[in-house]
Design a protein around this motif. Structure first.
Motif, PDB file in Angstrom:
ATOM      1  N   LEU A  27       0.829  -1.213   0.000  1.00 17.01           N
ATOM      2  CA  LEU A  27       0.000   0.000   0.000  1.00 17.01           C
ATOM      3  C   LEU A  27       0.858   1.256   0.000  1.00 17.01           C
ATOM      4  N   TRP A  28       1.954   1.227   0.738  1.00 16.40           N
ATOM      5  CA  TRP A  28       2.874   2.366   0.782  1.00 16.40           C
ATOM      6  C   TRP A  28       3.439   2.635  -0.612  1.00 16.40           C
ATOM      7  N   LEU A  29       3.839   1.578  -1.315  1.00 15.31           N
ATOM      8  CA  LEU A  29       4.386   1.743  -2.659  1.00 15.31           C
ATOM      9  C   LEU A  29       3.379   2.395  -3.602  1.00 15.31           C
ATOM     10  N   ILE A  30       2.123   2.017  -3.487  1.00 13.75           N
ATOM     11  CA  ILE A  30       1.091   2.617  -4.331  1.00 13.75           C
ATOM     12  C   ILE A  30       0.924   4.093  -3.989  1.00 13.75           C
ATOM     13  N   LYS A  31       0.772   4.392  -2.719  1.00 13.73           N
ATOM     14  CA  LYS A  31       0.513   5.773  -2.293  1.00 13.73           C
ATOM     15  C   LYS A  31       1.706   6.693  -2.506  1.00 13.73           C
ATOM     16  N   GLN A  32       2.898   6.216  -2.204  1.00 14.70           N
ATOM     17  CA  GLN A  32       4.080   7.077  -2.237  1.00 14.70           C
ATOM     18  C   GLN A  32       4.782   7.114  -3.594  1.00 14.70           C
ATOM     19  N   LEU A  33       4.803   5.990  -4.303  1.00 13.57           N
ATOM     20  CA  LEU A  33       5.565   5.921  -5.552  1.00 13.57           C
ATOM     21  C   LEU A  33       4.709   5.643  -6.779  1.00 13.57           C
ATOM     22  N   GLY A  34       3.461   5.243  -6.564  1.00 13.04           N
ATOM     23  CA  GLY A  34       2.603   4.929  -7.697  1.00 13.04           C
ATOM     24  C   GLY A  34       2.972   3.628  -8.392  1.00 13.04           C
ATOM     25  N   VAL A  35       3.544   2.689  -7.623  1.00  9.29           N
ATOM     26  CA  VAL A  35       3.929   1.379  -8.159  1.00  9.29           C
ATOM     27  C   VAL A  35       3.128   0.311  -7.429  1.00  9.29           C
ATOM     28  N   ALA A  36       2.395  -0.491  -8.198  1.00 10.89           N
ATOM     29  CA  ALA A  36       1.560  -1.531  -7.596  1.00 10.89           C
ATOM     30  C   ALA A  36       2.310  -2.863  -7.541  1.00 10.89           C
ATOM     31  N   THR A  37       2.194  -3.533  -6.410  1.00  9.76           N
ATOM     32  CA  THR A  37       2.751  -4.871  -6.217  1.00  9.76           C
ATOM     33  C   THR A  37       1.671  -5.721  -5.558  1.00  9.76           C
ATOM     34  N   VAL A  38       1.986  -6.977  -5.326  1.00  9.04           N
ATOM     35  CA  VAL A  38       1.066  -7.868  -4.626  1.00  9.04           C
ATOM     36  C   VAL A  38       1.770  -8.356  -3.362  1.00  9.04           C
ATOM     37  N   PRO A  39       1.116  -8.260  -2.207  1.00 11.22           N
ATOM     38  CA  PRO A  39       1.732  -8.762  -0.973  1.00 11.22           C
ATOM     39  C   PRO A  39       2.072 -10.245  -1.099  1.00 11.22           C
ATOM     40  N   GLY A  40       3.279 -10.595  -0.718  1.00 15.29           N
ATOM     41  CA  GLY A  40       3.729 -11.976  -0.822  1.00 15.29           C
ATOM     42  C   GLY A  40       2.922 -12.951   0.013  1.00 15.29           C
ATOM     43  N   SER A  41       2.401 -12.488   1.130  1.00  9.32           N
ATOM     44  CA  SER A  41       1.647 -13.387   2.010  1.00  9.32           C
ATOM     45  C   SER A  41       0.428 -13.983   1.327  1.00  9.32           C
ATOM     46  N   SER A  42      -0.065 -13.347   0.272  1.00 12.46           N
ATOM     47  CA  SER A  42      -1.253 -13.861  -0.422  1.00 12.46           C
ATOM     48  C   SER A  42      -0.949 -15.127  -1.224  1.00 12.46           C
ATOM     49  N   PHE A  43       0.319 -15.496  -1.366  1.00  7.89           N
ATOM     50  CA  PHE A  43       0.700 -16.672  -2.130  1.00  7.89           C
ATOM     51  C   PHE A  43       1.053 -17.879  -1.268  1.00  7.89           C
ATOM     52  N   TYR A  44       0.908 -17.758   0.023  1.00 10.68           N
ATOM     53  CA  TYR A  44       1.312 -18.813   0.944  1.00 10.68           C
ATOM     54  C   TYR A  44       0.110 -19.403   1.679  1.00 10.68           C
ATOM     55  N   ALA A  45       0.114 -20.718   1.840  1.00 12.31           N
ATOM     56  CA  ALA A  45      -0.914 -21.372   2.653  1.00 12.31           C
ATOM     57  C   ALA A  45      -0.801 -20.902   4.101  1.00 12.31           C
ATOM     58  N   HIS A  46       0.421 -20.599   4.519  1.00 10.91           N
ATOM     59  CA  HIS A  46       0.692 -20.028   5.838  1.00 10.91           C
ATOM     60  C   HIS A  46       1.195 -18.606   5.585  1.00 10.91           C
ATOM     61  N   PRO A  47       0.283 -17.616   5.553  1.00  8.32           N
ATOM     62  CA  PRO A  47       0.625 -16.245   5.159  1.00  8.32           C
ATOM     63  C   PRO A  47       1.818 -15.641   5.887  1.00  8.32           C
ATOM     64  N   GLU A  48       2.066 -16.069   7.095  1.00 12.66           N
ATOM     65  CA  GLU A  48       3.198 -15.513   7.847  1.00 12.66           C
ATOM     66  C   GLU A  48       4.535 -15.774   7.146  1.00 12.66           C
ATOM     67  N   LEU A  49       4.578 -16.791   6.292  1.00 12.92           N
ATOM     68  CA  LEU A  49       5.813 -17.102   5.568  1.00 12.92           C
ATOM     69  C   LEU A  49       6.127 -16.066   4.484  1.00 12.92           C
ATOM     70  N   GLY A  50       5.132 -15.302   4.078  1.00 15.17           N
ATOM     71  CA  GLY A  50       5.348 -14.303   3.031  1.00 15.17           C
ATOM     72  C   GLY A  50       5.245 -12.876   3.499  1.00 15.17           C
ATOM     73  N   ARG A  51       5.224 -12.661   4.793  1.00 13.62           N
ATOM     74  CA  ARG A  51       5.017 -11.319   5.351  1.00 13.62           C
ATOM     75  C   ARG A  51       6.111 -10.306   5.021  1.00 13.62           C
ATOM     76  N   THR A  52       7.239 -10.767   4.514  1.00 13.86           N
ATOM     77  CA  THR A  52       8.301  -9.822   4.145  1.00 13.86           C
ATOM     78  C   THR A  52       8.546  -9.811   2.636  1.00 13.86           C
ATOM     79  N   LYS A  53       7.647 -10.400   1.872  1.00 14.47           N
ATOM     80  CA  LYS A  53       7.843 -10.501   0.430  1.00 14.47           C
ATOM     81  C   LYS A  53       6.770  -9.721  -0.336  1.00 14.47           C
ATOM     82  N   ILE A  54       7.151  -9.254  -1.514  1.00 15.67           N
ATOM     83  CA  ILE A  54       6.185  -8.659  -2.426  1.00 15.67           C
ATOM     84  C   ILE A  54       6.437  -9.230  -3.818  1.00 15.67           C
ATOM     85  N   ARG A  55       5.388  -9.219  -4.642  1.00 15.11           N
ATOM     86  CA  ARG A  55       5.516  -9.749  -6.000  1.00 15.11           C
ATOM     87  C   ARG A  55       5.358  -8.618  -7.003  1.00 15.11           C
ATOM     88  N   PHE A  56       6.292  -8.563  -7.926  1.00 14.82           N
ATOM     89  CA  PHE A  56       6.198  -7.654  -9.054  1.00 14.82           C
ATOM     90  C   PHE A  56       5.738  -8.449 -10.270  1.00 14.82           C
TER      91      PHE A  56
END
Length: 80
Positions: A27-56
């Motif tokens: 969300l910060w990237l969208i608001k501050q830089l105008g670049v959209a990414t997808v939170p990495g946690s959305s790709f994990y069965a255990h979302p905590e494993l992706g809490r520090t990742k983003i997808r371009f």
């Protein structure tokens, strides 16, 4: 005629910006830089494993990708 994706660790940026997790950073990237990414946690069965990742995603024109790259370069001065 295809798409390319990169799932990258953003822990350094999340920490330096004082954000909670990957979703807050996306969300910060969208608001501050105008670049959209997808939170990495959305790709994990255990979302905590992706809490520090983003997808371009790269199914864009060269001009759009160049502009996004230039915007992301601002992170250097913002977080050091």
């Amino acid at each position: 005629r295809g798409a390319y994706y990169i799932l990258t660790d953003a822990a350094h940026f999340i920490k330096r910006l004082g954000l909670e997790d990957d979703t807050a950073f996306a969300l910060w990237l969208i608001k501050q830089l105008g670049v959209a990414t997808v939170p990495g946690s959305s790709f994990y069965a255990h979302p905590e494993l992706g809490r520090t990742k983003i997808r371009f995603c790269f199914p864009k024109t060269d001009d759009v990708l160049i502009e996004a790259g230039e915007r992301l370069q601002q992170l250097r001065s913002l977080v050091g």
